[in-house]
Enzyme design. Structure first.
Site, PDB file in Angstrom:
ATOM      1  N   THR A 186       0.839  -1.098  -0.144  1.00 34.28           N
ATOM      2  CA  THR A 186      -0.162   0.002  -0.062  1.00 34.28           C
ATOM      3  C   THR A 186       0.871   1.042   0.143  1.00 34.28           C
ATOM      4  OG1 THR A 186      -1.526  -1.182   1.589  1.00 34.28           O
ATOM      5  CG2 THR A 186      -1.904   1.051   1.002  1.00 34.28           C
ATOM      6  N   GLY A 240      -4.811  -6.158   5.186  1.00 33.66           N
ATOM      7  CA  GLY A 240      -5.846  -5.243   5.377  1.00 33.66           C
ATOM      8  C   GLY A 240      -7.356  -5.909   6.117  1.00 33.66           C
TER       9      GLY A 240
END
Length: 319
Positions: A186, A240
């Site tokens: 990310t 996540g």
């Protein structure tokens, strides 16, 4: 008033010391430094925290070293699905897009949702139509292709369909400091501007070999991205699903607001205790309303950098 500051991350994960390549390491350090400098320049010019984090993440999306935008990882089906979120600490306004494959810069689409829509999140085709209607650059899906990420998908599929957290397989081949086959890929930025406003932005290509349609924490307000002028701006990177279950970005703010914890105490509790209890790995970057920064991670490494206006950027990969 605190000095304006920006912090960025480019993913976290397992260090691949065996395969480390000094030249590749230098490419990451240079990329992180130049993005921090760009964010500092926005802030130094009187730009808002929101402008600074948007530009920093846009640049990270344009850099194929990172798993966002150009160089995003592939789904199991061989496609790209990108997510992004931006949040403005001034009024807790937010915008997000999920599952887009034709928007060149998902962070700009998220910013457009924040500024041009009464809604917070658009997904898939609806998000792409919204972005196109607001003049954002659209691309063919193969724009995001890189050979390294394609090879990574095939390695993951060869290992009985393992889902890879990006900076986790190409290491052995490409000498990345953090193993691309065991990395949480990310990118994100947080900033405090001269007016005392906070903002955060996060963007990702997701996980290598993920099922099409899987959405992680990145575009979810409070999980992968959060900003509130009363407390803190946070951008996360990691498994996540655990950041979603722990509402981890918001949890930092809540611990500061309700429990009176300092930034350091709150971020350590979330990353080093609460995430681990959920089986989560990764880290986050945060800046509080006083201009303090924290960049904790419980993985072996995290691509990260920060810079106060007027100072040289400080960047790191390892502990």
């Amino acid at each position: 008033m605190s000095k304006p500051v920006i912090a960025i991350h480019g993913g976290a994960g397992a260090i691949s010391r065996a395969a480390m390549n000094a030249e590749k390491e230098q490419q990451y350090i240079q990329a992180l430094s130049s993005v921090v400098e760009a964010g500092q320049a926005v802030l130094a010019g009187g730009g808002s925290a929101l402008d600074a984090v948007t530009e920093a993440v846009r640049l990270l999306e344009e850099c194929p070293l990172f798993n966002a935008g150009k160089g995003a990882v592939f789904t199991h089906q061989g496609t790209h699905e990108l997510d992004a979120c931006v949040m403005d600490g001034r009024g807790c306004d937010a915008g997000a897009v999920a599952g887009v494959s034709r928007v060149r810069n998902p962070v700009l689409a998220a910013r457009a949702v924040l500024e041009q829509s009464p809604h917070v999140m658009f997904a898939c085709e609806g998000a792409e139509k919204f972005a196109a209607a607001h003049g954002l650059e659209m691309v063919e899906p193969d724009f995001f292709f890189t050979q390294e990420r394609f090879d990574q998908l095939h390695r993951a599929q060869a290992e009985h369909g393992r889902v890879l957290l990006d900076h986790d397989g190409a290491a052995a081949l490409h000498g990345d400091p953090i193993d691309p086959d065991r990395k949480f890929g990310t990118v994100g930025a947080v900033a405090l501007d001269a007016a005392g406003n906070l903002a955060a932005a996060t963007s990702t290509g997701g996980m290598t070999n993920k099922q099409a349609g899987r959405i992680g924490d990145t575009p979810i307000v409070g999980a992968g991205c959060y900003a509130n002028n009363a407390t803190v701006a946070v951008s996360t990177t990691g498994t996540g699903e655990t950041f979603m279950r722990g509402v981890s970005a918001y949890d930092v703010s809540a611990l500061m607001e309700y429990a009176g914890l300092s930034l350091q105490q709150a971020t350590d509790k979330v990353v080093m205790e609460k995430l681990l209890q959920l089986g989560g790995s990764g880290g986050l970057i945060a800046v509080d309303r006083h201009g303090n920064i924290a960049l904790p991670f419980n993985s072996e490494g995290m691509y990260r950098g920060f810079g106060y206006v007027g100072d040289a950027p400080s960047v790191g990969i390892y502990r």
